[in-house]
Design an enzyme around this catalytic site. Structure first.
Site, PDB file in Angstrom:
ATOM      1  N   ASP A 295      42.414 -42.325 -19.636  1.00 36.96           N
ATOM      2  CA  ASP A 295      42.505 -43.791 -19.767  1.00 36.96           C
ATOM      3  C   ASP A 295      43.916 -44.385 -19.840  1.00 36.96           C
ATOM      4  O   ASP A 295      44.374 -45.083 -18.934  1.00 36.96           O
ATOM      5  CB  ASP A 295      41.665 -44.263 -20.968  1.00 36.96           C
ATOM      6  CG  ASP A 295      41.890 -43.458 -22.257  1.00 36.96           C
ATOM      7  OD1 ASP A 295      42.746 -42.568 -22.252  1.00 36.96           O
ATOM      8  OD2 ASP A 295      41.220 -43.748 -23.266  1.00 36.96           O
ATOM      9  N   GLU A 389      29.169 -44.184 -28.104  1.00 35.82           N
ATOM     10  CA  GLU A 389      30.318 -43.380 -27.669  1.00 35.82           C
ATOM     11  C   GLU A 389      30.127 -42.895 -26.225  1.00 35.82           C
ATOM     12  O   GLU A 389      31.078 -42.822 -25.468  1.00 35.82           O
ATOM     13  CB  GLU A 389      30.483 -42.223 -28.647  1.00 35.82           C
ATOM     14  CG  GLU A 389      31.805 -41.516 -28.665  1.00 35.82           C
ATOM     15  CD  GLU A 389      33.026 -42.368 -29.016  1.00 35.82           C
ATOM     16  OE1 GLU A 389      32.938 -43.596 -29.195  1.00 35.82           O
ATOM     17  OE2 GLU A 389      34.115 -41.780 -29.074  1.00 35.82           O
ATOM     18  N   GLU A 407      37.803 -51.343 -27.509  1.00 36.34           N
ATOM     19  CA  GLU A 407      38.022 -51.509 -26.063  1.00 36.34           C
ATOM     20  C   GLU A 407      37.197 -52.628 -25.442  1.00 36.34           C
ATOM     21  O   GLU A 407      37.680 -53.350 -24.560  1.00 36.34           O
ATOM     22  CB  GLU A 407      37.751 -50.193 -25.315  1.00 36.34           C
ATOM     23  CG  GLU A 407      38.840 -49.146 -25.429  1.00 36.34           C
ATOM     24  CD  GLU A 407      38.846 -48.391 -26.746  1.00 36.34           C
ATOM     25  OE1 GLU A 407      37.925 -48.650 -27.572  1.00 36.34           O
ATOM     26  OE2 GLU A 407      39.742 -47.567 -26.973  1.00 36.34           O
TER      27      GLU A 407
HETATM   28  C1  DMJ Z   1      42.968 -46.312 -29.707  1.00 41.48           C
HETATM   29  O1  DMJ Z   1      43.599 -45.502 -30.618  1.00 41.48           O
HETATM   30  C2  DMJ Z   1      43.763 -46.485 -28.481  1.00 41.48           C
HETATM   31  O2  DMJ Z   1      43.301 -47.613 -27.828  1.00 41.48           O
HETATM   32  C3  DMJ Z   1      43.697 -45.297 -27.564  1.00 41.48           C
HETATM   33  O3  DMJ Z   1      44.340 -45.490 -26.328  1.00 41.48           O
HETATM   34  C4  DMJ Z   1      42.306 -44.857 -27.281  1.00 41.48           C
HETATM   35  N1  DMJ Z   1      41.368 -45.519 -28.066  1.00 41.48           N
HETATM   36  C5  DMJ Z   1      41.600 -45.752 -29.439  1.00 41.48           C
HETATM   37  C6  DMJ Z   1      40.553 -46.672 -29.983  1.00 41.48           C
HETATM   38  O4  DMJ Z   1      39.320 -46.466 -29.451  1.00 41.48           O
END
Ligand code: DMJ
Length: 858
Positions: A295, A389, A407
């Site tokens: 991501d 999830e 998100e």
């Molecule tokens: C956060 O710590 C950050 O956004 C990270 O990139 C991935 N996701 C978590 C929260 O879900």
């Protein structure tokens, strides 16, 4: 044309960029939104008063969450909202890799600093900065995740510093501040640097804050892999640190890691895998998507361009983005594919982390797919209250946990900013309401263990305060409500604020050898941001029209059938094989088109050389309602003698226990390391035994391979999620790693943590514990309704009899059946009834006292 124009920037940057930056982008979007504002109003419209009420509600919720952390948990890293206390690493049961975020550095306080400013809580901010400066130590002898520490703590310190500096300059507050947070950031940056000491330049995934990586005291440094996002999500924080501190070393290391990932992309598909070997740069896991594992690598390419104004990052982003849109994005779905065979989906579920992607698409100016995917996510949240999830391509729950992740709120915020469509305010409002209704507890907000049951988990991750409240508050605020001009900042992946003026703070680094990308003429349009191709057209009902197509995705009777016929391109190589033979070797069987049933559409016409493709790879099959055969771990050695039976989940790979008439028997030994993600230290002790291994850090298949190699005869995996148990969480089947798992022949079962605790407690107490692994229906004693009959004959004393010595009287016979105590009639009916209720009461209490953690076999 390049759509970005930097609103600030040194002359060099300004001239070298025909691109522009967020300021312009937001202006463009603002024009769109103003245009839309007057026209897109529908029944979703929200008055300023209503927005104000929701804004106040968000502030009240923040106060509850932050106040609870400060009251019950500080200076601990995290709040345990059910226990109303702090989570201190080492003092709570080990949860595996999740705990690597906890560095005994008051994580939540630091992660929350700039949220306090955004929410206009300036007194609290000043107080929090003072606490961070006086209390927080960064040199603890703790092994932490480099990625998490970077995004949460380094990002938090930098965001806090930028805010503190701004307030100080305004002359009203923070006059005492002497860049202490920046000094702490610098110290932390130096403590993370040893992780980059690899030949490839890709960082180790973990570092000991005091001893680094290679020091014998570090207890880390044996890892060979890291995730793509872990290596590719350093540039914003490290570049900001370099530019604020004047030391280019941080930015150089982060750039180098990005260069390696770019270099290692699959040249045919332009995709990357999820896990990479940090020493030789080989891909360890070749599945490719936009969620977990990858991501923020994509996010940081885009945002590094916005923050630093370096075209190379945008060029790379665009190359990857085209590949994503070609192979991964199947609106409204975002799939996971093999990076080498990108037309093959590798799984039939999506993870919740990918919910950030519509937000990134908004930044890229690609609104249509952003609206589509966001709408799909919204439908899923409507069905399950929160985004689970993981959920299947048919929107069923795949993994029901919800960790209060931000998100979806993040994407909703971006879409609202881009469209001005009040529809997105309604979505934001629903997030607020659900958090209050289903996650709020007296000591904060608790994660949801399973969205199907609504049970809570004793955790409130720091990102809830760092991200969720920022995005929600900003969604319902006008510029005049905010103490800072948000157009001047970019959000890191943890929503920390970095000023886009940073590109002017220092000229490009001396060590910048970042490779440039050559872009062909026809790809040029993809550089515009917002894209001229895809930006919101001059049509006020545009977003609604797009959304309407997805309104009933999860609704009754209107099931969405993804990809009935998926028309795909297959990468043909000149390898001398016939196509049919070649695809077969990839696990794909081809049926000539004229044999295929074309359905009603008649869209596909018979065409020589065109094949209808049927995917036969097991992992890509559409999910049926999966029937999970419950298994058990039955403790058979004394004193358990088969009476303790723990419900377990099976695996889709390894030995099929349903085919073993008598199950697999052995004594249990705890693996060392407990997560079994690398060479097993206690192989000699493990050989010939059933291994216990903790979930987390790597795939089940990887653990199984290490343990099989060490000579184990079976594996019991124990969940690392605290408090999970088979009564409240549906069983699932462990799956492989996407590659062949035929080499794994061990029987494998999974226990939730509460059942796992029974087993580890038994092992600690009795040292030798023999167990049977087998399907539940075959557990010993079940079919015969076998009574572990002790036939205790107790004679109840008559009143006064005990004083007077033994006498005869009515007797009661107890028969112990598994965990229950039954009463068998042998005396007078009346007495039996009376005594029965008394005895049952006392037996129940006794059994509650003596077997507090025994899990009933459900
Ligand atoms: C956060 O710590 C950050 O956004 C990270 O990139 C991935 N996701 C978590 C929260 O879900």
């Amino acid at each position: 044309m390049q759509g970005y124009m930097r609103t600030t920037g040194n002359k060099r940057c300004w001239e070298s960029l025909s691109a522009s930056t967020t300021g312009m982008m937001w202006k463009t979007l603002l024009v769109v939104s103003l245009f839309c504002w007057g026209k897109c109003q529908d029944s979703q419209n929200m008055t300023p008063e209503e927005k104000g009420v929701i804004r106040d509600q968000i502030v009240e919720m923040f106060d509850h969450a932050y106040g609870s952390y400060m009251k019950y948990a500080y200076p601990a890293d995290e709040l345990m909202p059910l226990s109303c206390r702090g989570r201190v690493r080492g003092q709570e049961p080990n949860r595996g890799d999740i705990d690597d975020s906890l560095g005994k550095f008051s994580l939540t306080l630091i992660d929350t600093l700039d949220t306090l400013v955004v929410l206009n809580k300036l007194d609290e901010f000043e107080e929090a900065v003072k606490k961070a400066v006086s209390d927080v130590r960064l040199d603890n002898d703790v092994v932490v995740s480099v990625f998490e520490t970077n995004i949460r703590v380094l990002g938090g310190l930098l965001g806090g510093h930028v805010m503190a500096d701004l307030l100080r300059q305004r002359g009203e507050r923070m006059q005492w501040y002497r860049d202490e947070l920046l000094h702490m950031a610098k110290e932390l940056g130096h403590r993370l640097l040893p992780a980059f000491n690899t030949t490839s330049g890709l960082p180790y995934p973990k570092v000991n804050l005091r001893y680094g990586v290679l020091n014998p005291l570090s207890r880390t440094g044996t890892e060979s892999d890291t995730c793509t996002a872990c290596a590719g999500t350093m540039i914003l924080e490290f570049a900001a640190l370099s530019r604020l501190s004047g030391n280019s070393v941080f930015e150089e290391h982060a750039r180098k890691a990005l260069d390696v990932l770019w270099e290692r992309r699959q040249r045919g598909s332009d995709l990357v895998g999820t896990v990479i070997n940090i020493h030789n740069g080989e891909w360890v896991r070749r599945d490719s998507g936009v969620g977990a594992g990858i991501d923020s690598y994509y996010e940081y390419l885009m945002k590094a361009y916005i923050l630093l104004g370096d075209n190379v990052f945008l060029d790379r982003f665009n190359v990857h983005y085209s590949a994503i849109m070609k192979y991964i994005s199947q609106p409204p779905l975002l799939l996971n594919v093999h990076m080498h065979n990108p037309t093959v989906s590798v799984r039939s579920w999506m993870d919740s982390l990918l919910a950030f992607f519509p937000g990134l698409q908004v930044l890229r100016g690609d609104l249509k797919p952003a609206i589509e995917t966001h709408e799909m996510l919204y439908q899923v949240t409507k069905q399950h209250k929160f985004l689970p999830e993981a959920f299947t391509t048919e929107f069923r729950v795949h993994w029901g946990q919800h960790l209060l992740r931000p998100e979806f709120a993040e994407s909703t915020y971006y879409l609202y900013k881009a469209t001005g469509d009040p529809y997105y305010l309604r979505v934001g409002q629903s997030i607020v309401e659900k958090l209050n209704a289903y996650a709020r507890v007296p000591c904060g907000f608790a994660a949801v263990q399973d969205v199907r049951t609504g049970t809570h988990e004793d955790r409130m991750d720091s990102f809830f305060l760092a991200e969720m409240f920022k995005y929600l508050y900003l969604m319902f605020s006008e510029k005049s409500h905010l103490p800072i001009d948000m157009d001047g900042y970019i959000f890191t992946t943890e929503a920390h604020l970095l000023p886009i003026s940073l590109s002017t703070t220092q000229p490009p680094c001396p060590g910048n050898d970042t490779e440039t990308v050559r872009i062909s003429q026809e790809d040029l349009f993809t550089h515009s941001c917002p894209s001229t191709e895809t930006l919101f057209p001059n049509n006020p009902s545009f977003a609604k029209t797009i959304r309407d197509g997805y309104k009933y995705l999860t609704g009754v009777g209107q099931a969405f059938h993804p990809l009935p016929i998926r028309e795909i391109e297959l990468p043909l190589h000149d390898n001398g094989m016939e196509p049919v033979e070649f695809f077969k070797s990839m696990g794909i069987s081809l049926t000539p088109l004229n044999e295929a049933n074309m359905g009603d559409t008649g869209r596909l016409k018979e065409h020589k050389g065109v094949y209808r493709v049927k995917l036969v790879a097991e992992l890509s099959q559409a999910p049926e309602e999966e029937v999970v055969v419950p298994h058990v771990v039955q403790l058979i050695s004394p004193p358990f003698l088969g009476r303790t039976v723990l419900t377990a989940g099976p695996a889709k790979f390894g030995m099929d226990l349903t085919k073993q008439e008598h199950g697999v028997k052995g004594s249990i030994v705890k693996a060392s390391p407990y997560t079994a993600c690398g060479p097993i230290d206690n192989a000699a002790g493990l050989k010939g035994h059933i291994a216990l291994a903790l979930r987390g850090d790597c795939m089940f298949a990887a653990k199984a391979r290490w343990l099989q190699k060490a000579g184990a005869i079976g594996v019991i995996f124990i969940d690392h999620r605290e408090g999970s148990n088979s009564e409240e969480t549906p069983l699932f089947q462990m799956v492989g790693d996407g590659d062949s798992t035929e080499d794994i022949t061990l029987p494998l079962v999974f226990l939730f943590s509460r059942e796992g605790a029974v087993l580890t407690a038994a092992l600690e107490k009795h040292h030798n514990v023999d167990v049977l692994l087998l399907p539940k229906e075959r557990q010993l004693g079940r079919d015969k309704m076998e009574r572990v009959s002790m036939n205790l004959k107790l004679r109840l004393a008559e009143e006064g009899e005990m004083e007077g010595g033994a006498a005869s009287g009515p007797t009661l016979e107890f028969v112990l059946e598994n965990d229950e105590v039954l009463l068998k009639d042998e005396g007078e009916e009346e007495l039996r009834e009376k005594q029965q209720s008394e005895q049952q009461q006392s037996c129940t209490e006794e059994s509650d006292r003596t077997q507090p953690s025994k899990i009933p076999d459900s």
